[in-house]
Design a protein around this motif. Sequence first.
Motif, PDB file in Angstrom:
ATOM      1  N   LEU A   1       0.831  -1.203   0.000  1.00 38.14           N
ATOM      2  CA  LEU A   1       0.000   0.000   0.000  1.00 38.14           C
ATOM      3  C   LEU A   1       0.869   1.258   0.000  1.00 38.14           C
ATOM      4  O   LEU A   1       0.617   2.204  -0.767  1.00 38.14           O
ATOM      5  CB  LEU A   1      -0.933  -0.005   1.213  1.00 38.14           C
ATOM      6  N   VAL A   2       1.898   1.262   0.837  1.00 39.84           N
ATOM      7  CA  VAL A   2       2.809   2.407   0.881  1.00 39.84           C
ATOM      8  C   VAL A   2       3.559   2.544  -0.439  1.00 39.84           C
ATOM      9  O   VAL A   2       3.745   3.651  -0.955  1.00 39.84           O
ATOM     10  CB  VAL A   2       3.805   2.268   2.051  1.00 39.84           C
ATOM     11  N   GLU A   3       3.963   1.423  -0.997  1.00 38.50           N
ATOM     12  CA  GLU A   3       4.683   1.438  -2.269  1.00 38.50           C
ATOM     13  C   GLU A   3       3.837   2.050  -3.384  1.00 38.50           C
ATOM     14  O   GLU A   3       4.330   2.815  -4.212  1.00 38.50           O
ATOM     15  CB  GLU A   3       5.094   0.017  -2.650  1.00 38.50           C
ATOM     16  N   ARG A   4       2.543   1.738  -3.392  1.00 40.15           N
ATOM     17  CA  ARG A   4       1.651   2.281  -4.420  1.00 40.15           C
ATOM     18  C   ARG A   4       1.286   3.737  -4.119  1.00 40.15           C
ATOM     19  O   ARG A   4       1.271   4.576  -5.019  1.00 40.15           O
ATOM     20  CB  ARG A   4       0.391   1.412  -4.508  1.00 40.15           C
ATOM     21  N   TRP A   5       0.993   4.051  -2.870  1.00 43.35           N
ATOM     22  CA  TRP A   5       0.464   5.371  -2.526  1.00 43.35           C
ATOM     23  C   TRP A   5       1.549   6.443  -2.494  1.00 43.35           C
ATOM     24  O   TRP A   5       1.401   7.533  -3.057  1.00 43.35           O
ATOM     25  CB  TRP A   5      -0.261   5.296  -1.181  1.00 43.35           C
ATOM     26  N   GLN A   6       2.631   6.219  -1.757  1.00 44.87           N
ATOM     27  CA  GLN A   6       3.800   7.100  -1.701  1.00 44.87           C
ATOM     28  C   GLN A   6       3.471   8.519  -1.255  1.00 44.87           C
ATOM     29  O   GLN A   6       4.098   9.488  -1.696  1.00 44.87           O
ATOM     30  CB  GLN A   6       4.527   7.110  -3.048  1.00 44.87           C
ATOM     31  N   ASN A   7       2.498   8.646  -0.383  1.00 45.56           N
ATOM     32  CA  ASN A   7       2.100   9.938   0.165  1.00 45.56           C
ATOM     33  C   ASN A   7       1.579   9.737   1.587  1.00 45.56           C
ATOM     34  O   ASN A   7       1.513   8.595   2.062  1.00 45.56           O
ATOM     35  CB  ASN A   7       1.030  10.574  -0.735  1.00 45.56           C
ATOM     36  N   PRO A   8       1.214  10.799   2.301  1.00 47.81           N
ATOM     37  CA  PRO A   8       0.804  10.652   3.700  1.00 47.81           C
ATOM     38  C   PRO A   8      -0.296   9.614   3.898  1.00 47.81           C
ATOM     39  O   PRO A   8      -1.256   9.554   3.127  1.00 47.81           O
ATOM     40  CB  PRO A   8       0.319  12.060   4.069  1.00 47.81           C
ATOM     41  N   LEU A   9      -0.125   8.824   4.959  1.00 40.90           N
ATOM     42  CA  LEU A   9      -1.019   7.694   5.211  1.00 40.90           C
ATOM     43  C   LEU A   9      -1.233   7.559   6.711  1.00 40.90           C
ATOM     44  O   LEU A   9      -0.277   7.610   7.496  1.00 40.90           O
ATOM     45  CB  LEU A   9      -0.362   6.425   4.650  1.00 40.90           C
ATOM     46  N   SER A  10      -2.485   7.401   7.121  1.00 39.02           N
ATOM     47  CA  SER A  10      -2.842   7.278   8.530  1.00 39.02           C
ATOM     48  C   SER A  10      -3.440   5.890   8.771  1.00 39.02           C
ATOM     49  O   SER A  10      -4.421   5.515   8.138  1.00 39.02           O
ATOM     50  CB  SER A  10      -3.856   8.372   8.896  1.00 39.02           C
ATOM     51  N   VAL A  11      -2.833   5.140   9.702  1.00 33.99           N
ATOM     52  CA  VAL A  11      -3.236   3.746   9.938  1.00 33.99           C
ATOM     53  C   VAL A  11      -3.701   3.560  11.383  1.00 33.99           C
ATOM     54  O   VAL A  11      -2.947   3.828  12.325  1.00 33.99           O
ATOM     55  CB  VAL A  11      -2.063   2.777   9.673  1.00 33.99           C
ATOM     56  N   ALA A  12      -4.940   3.103  11.553  1.00 34.16           N
ATOM     57  CA  ALA A  12      -5.466   2.771  12.874  1.00 34.16           C
ATOM     58  C   ALA A  12      -5.460   1.250  13.033  1.00 34.16           C
ATOM     59  O   ALA A  12      -6.043   0.539  12.210  1.00 34.16           O
ATOM     60  CB  ALA A  12      -6.879   3.322  13.046  1.00 34.16           C
ATOM     61  N   ILE A  13      -4.814   0.766  14.081  1.00 34.94           N
ATOM     62  CA  ILE A  13      -4.667  -0.670  14.317  1.00 34.94           C
ATOM     63  C   ILE A  13      -5.451  -1.070  15.552  1.00 34.94           C
ATOM     64  O   ILE A  13      -5.333  -0.429  16.606  1.00 34.94           O
ATOM     65  CB  ILE A  13      -3.179  -1.041  14.505  1.00 34.94           C
ATOM     66  N   PHE A  14      -6.240  -2.128  15.437  1.00 31.52           N
ATOM     67  CA  PHE A  14      -6.926  -2.687  16.608  1.00 31.52           C
ATOM     68  C   PHE A  14      -6.175  -3.933  17.058  1.00 31.52           C
ATOM     69  O   PHE A  14      -5.875  -4.822  16.251  1.00 31.52           O
ATOM     70  CB  PHE A  14      -8.369  -3.054  16.278  1.00 31.52           C
ATOM     71  N   ALA A  15      -5.849  -3.972  18.343  1.00 35.70           N
ATOM     72  CA  ALA A  15      -5.146  -5.125  18.904  1.00 35.70           C
ATOM     73  C   ALA A  15      -5.816  -5.538  20.207  1.00 35.70           C
ATOM     74  O   ALA A  15      -6.376  -4.713  20.925  1.00 35.70           O
ATOM     75  CB  ALA A  15      -3.678  -4.798  19.133  1.00 35.70           C
ATOM     76  N   HIS A  16      -5.724  -6.825  20.504  1.00 37.02           N
ATOM     77  CA  HIS A  16      -6.382  -7.378  21.691  1.00 37.02           C
ATOM     78  C   HIS A  16      -5.456  -8.396  22.344  1.00 37.02           C
ATOM     79  O   HIS A  16      -4.768  -9.166  21.665  1.00 37.02           O
ATOM     80  CB  HIS A  16      -7.703  -8.034  21.280  1.00 37.02           C
ATOM     81  N   GLY A  17      -5.437  -8.404  23.680  1.00 32.70           N
ATOM     82  CA  GLY A  17      -4.641  -9.393  24.404  1.00 32.70           C
ATOM     83  C   GLY A  17      -3.149  -9.198  24.165  1.00 32.70           C
ATOM     84  O   GLY A  17      -2.627  -8.084  24.197  1.00 32.70           O
ATOM     85  N   GLN A  18      -2.454 -10.313  23.883  1.00 30.41           N
ATOM     86  CA  GLN A  18      -1.009 -10.259  23.665  1.00 30.41           C
ATOM     87  C   GLN A  18      -0.641  -9.443  22.437  1.00 30.41           C
ATOM     88  O   GLN A  18       0.486  -8.951  22.321  1.00 30.41           O
ATOM     89  CB  GLN A  18      -0.459 -11.687  23.520  1.00 30.41           C
ATOM     90  N   ASP A  19      -1.579  -9.287  21.509  1.00 32.84           N
ATOM     91  CA  ASP A  19      -1.286  -8.531  20.283  1.00 32.84           C
ATOM     92  C   ASP A  19      -1.089  -7.040  20.543  1.00 32.84           C
ATOM     93  O   ASP A  19      -0.540  -6.333  19.698  1.00 32.84           O
ATOM     94  CB  ASP A  19      -2.397  -8.730  19.250  1.00 32.84           C
ATOM     95  N   VAL A  20      -1.548  -6.538  21.716  1.00 31.49           N
ATOM     96  CA  VAL A  20      -1.348  -5.116  22.021  1.00 31.49           C
ATOM     97  C   VAL A  20       0.142  -4.821  22.117  1.00 31.49           C
ATOM     98  O   VAL A  20       0.652  -3.875  21.511  1.00 31.49           O
ATOM     99  CB  VAL A  20      -2.063  -4.728  23.336  1.00 31.49           C
ATOM    100  N   LYS A  21       0.859  -5.651  22.866  1.00 35.02           N
ATOM    101  CA  LYS A  21       2.304  -5.468  23.015  1.00 35.02           C
ATOM    102  C   LYS A  21       3.026  -5.738  21.702  1.00 35.02           C
ATOM    103  O   LYS A  21       3.949  -5.021  21.317  1.00 35.02           O
ATOM    104  CB  LYS A  21       2.816  -6.408  24.113  1.00 35.02           C
ATOM    105  N   PHE A  22       2.582  -6.770  20.999  1.00 33.58           N
ATOM    106  CA  PHE A  22       3.200  -7.128  19.726  1.00 33.58           C
ATOM    107  C   PHE A  22       3.023  -6.005  18.713  1.00 33.58           C
ATOM    108  O   PHE A  22       3.964  -5.624  18.013  1.00 33.58           O
ATOM    109  CB  PHE A  22       2.577  -8.432  19.216  1.00 33.58           C
ATOM    110  N   ALA A  23       1.822  -5.448  18.643  1.00 33.27           N
ATOM    111  CA  ALA A  23       1.543  -4.362  17.698  1.00 33.27           C
ATOM    112  C   ALA A  23       2.382  -3.132  18.015  1.00 33.27           C
ATOM    113  O   ALA A  23       2.928  -2.484  17.119  1.00 33.27           O
ATOM    114  CB  ALA A  23       0.058  -4.012  17.726  1.00 33.27           C
ATOM    115  N   THR A  24       2.497  -2.801  19.296  1.00 32.60           N
ATOM    116  CA  THR A  24       3.293  -1.635  19.695  1.00 32.60           C
ATOM    117  C   THR A  24       4.734  -1.770  19.228  1.00 32.60           C
ATOM    118  O   THR A  24       5.317  -0.838  18.659  1.00 32.60           O
ATOM    119  CB  THR A  24       3.259  -1.470  21.226  1.00 32.60           C
ATOM    120  N   ALA A  25       5.317  -2.945  19.477  1.00 35.06           N
ATOM    121  CA  ALA A  25       6.714  -3.164  19.104  1.00 35.06           C
ATOM    122  C   ALA A  25       6.914  -3.186  17.596  1.00 35.06           C
ATOM    123  O   ALA A  25       7.868  -2.605  17.075  1.00 35.06           O
ATOM    124  CB  ALA A  25       7.208  -4.467  19.721  1.00 35.06           C
ATOM    125  N   LEU A  26       5.985  -3.849  16.886  1.00 29.18           N
ATOM    126  CA  LEU A  26       6.178  -3.999  15.440  1.00 29.18           C
ATOM    127  C   LEU A  26       5.974  -2.698  14.680  1.00 29.18           C
ATOM    128  O   LEU A  26       6.677  -2.434  13.702  1.00 29.18           O
ATOM    129  CB  LEU A  26       5.256  -5.091  14.900  1.00 29.18           C
TER     130      LEU A  26
END
Length: 430
Positions: free
Chosen positions: A125-150
């Motif tokens: 998506l970034v490769e195609r768009w190449q302009n400002p992009l805003s991403v909202a991520i939903f995470a639950h349980g252990q994925d909250v920590k994983f999402a933050t780090a990644l």
Amino acid sequence: MNLSKKCSVFKVVLSALLIVALLQLIYLSFLSKFHGKQQRYRYSELFGGSGKKNAQPDKNSRKERLRYSLSTGGIFDTSGQYRVYKNLIKSDFTANQKPGSDAGSNVLALATHTTINNLHHLESLVERWQNPLSVAIFAHGQDVKFATALVYALSFFCPQIQALVDFHLVCLSGEMASFPEQDREHFAGLEDCASVFTRLETHRDKHKNYAISGNVSYPNNLLRNVARSGTESSYILVIDIDMVPSADLHQQFLAMIMRREPGNDEVFVLPAFEIRHVRKLPATKSELVQLYQVGEVRPFYEELCPRCQAPTNYSQWVNSHARGAGPLEVAYTLTWADPWEPFYIGPHTVPLYDENFKQYGFNRISQACELHVAGYRFSVLSSAFVVHRGFKVQGEFHSRKDEENKRNRILFRSFKEGLKTKYPSSSRRC
């Protein structure tokens, strides 16, 4: 005598082999220690303290901004069910944006939403768009920590993401994100941008659509609003993360509105398509039309809900400006009809998505319906489009899809009644 010579030769060969084997072991041991030292350095560089003499100032400031974002504890949404970390990580574009800066640099942004198991789509998506992009991520349980780090690793290792992508994190109100200092085992092997996306690939397709462990509801409209509010662009295109727009859309749209000043009551529709996974995503209208004519591309949701996109009038769009030659312009204008749910570029002033809609059903239709009642026109662009990766088919949805659709249908009826009060002077209904 001959036997003695043969034995001597054998001993020499055996000794040489043992020496080679010993040298290989020493070499492998050295490589292992070197790799371990390199990994410790990379981890320290990523998540360690900022007091190092050789630390890079821009990396440290990014890290400190993340620490600060997390220290706020986020804010609750209006329902109190979700915790929102807005601008968890800011792009260089946003961080450097100043009041009174060049208006032309912040005309159009793309906003999207996802769980961690679909975040790998961000690369293309970034490769195609190449302009400002805003991403909202939903995470639950252990994925909250994983999402933050990644997401931090993405902004650290990937220059284009660092430059253009703002990340926002949403989790349940009872959960909190934290700085990932104590989780080294989860991040071994993160050495560059490619390695981070390889790690994200291991999380792909973890759940069927909307099937999150623990029967947790995916707040798609809340996420869309969070992503939208994360940009100050004059116009915003909101799509799902497993979709991509046509190439050079940002530049073409900017050129179009320089020639033709849009009205405040106008949104610009991008016809939506879906394509088989094995095909390369088309960049231009001519490429898309060729694939459409041989059945490799079809209208979005054609199998699941053909009526939901039928008002776009695909045959008219495909046959007009067939080669996509010439500048981007409005091909024709339509009046909204139930149950159309178009993807569009709209001014930042368009009504927000209703956050009561979660999971499957009516989450985008409700917003399109409100645009109609509020008096908006739907202008279909001549050569711009969005494409979903893969054909949408019945079997890919979770078992509670029909139940959720039924519940949201009831909610939609109530929502439409509320619009009569919200827009008392409008004669439009949906």
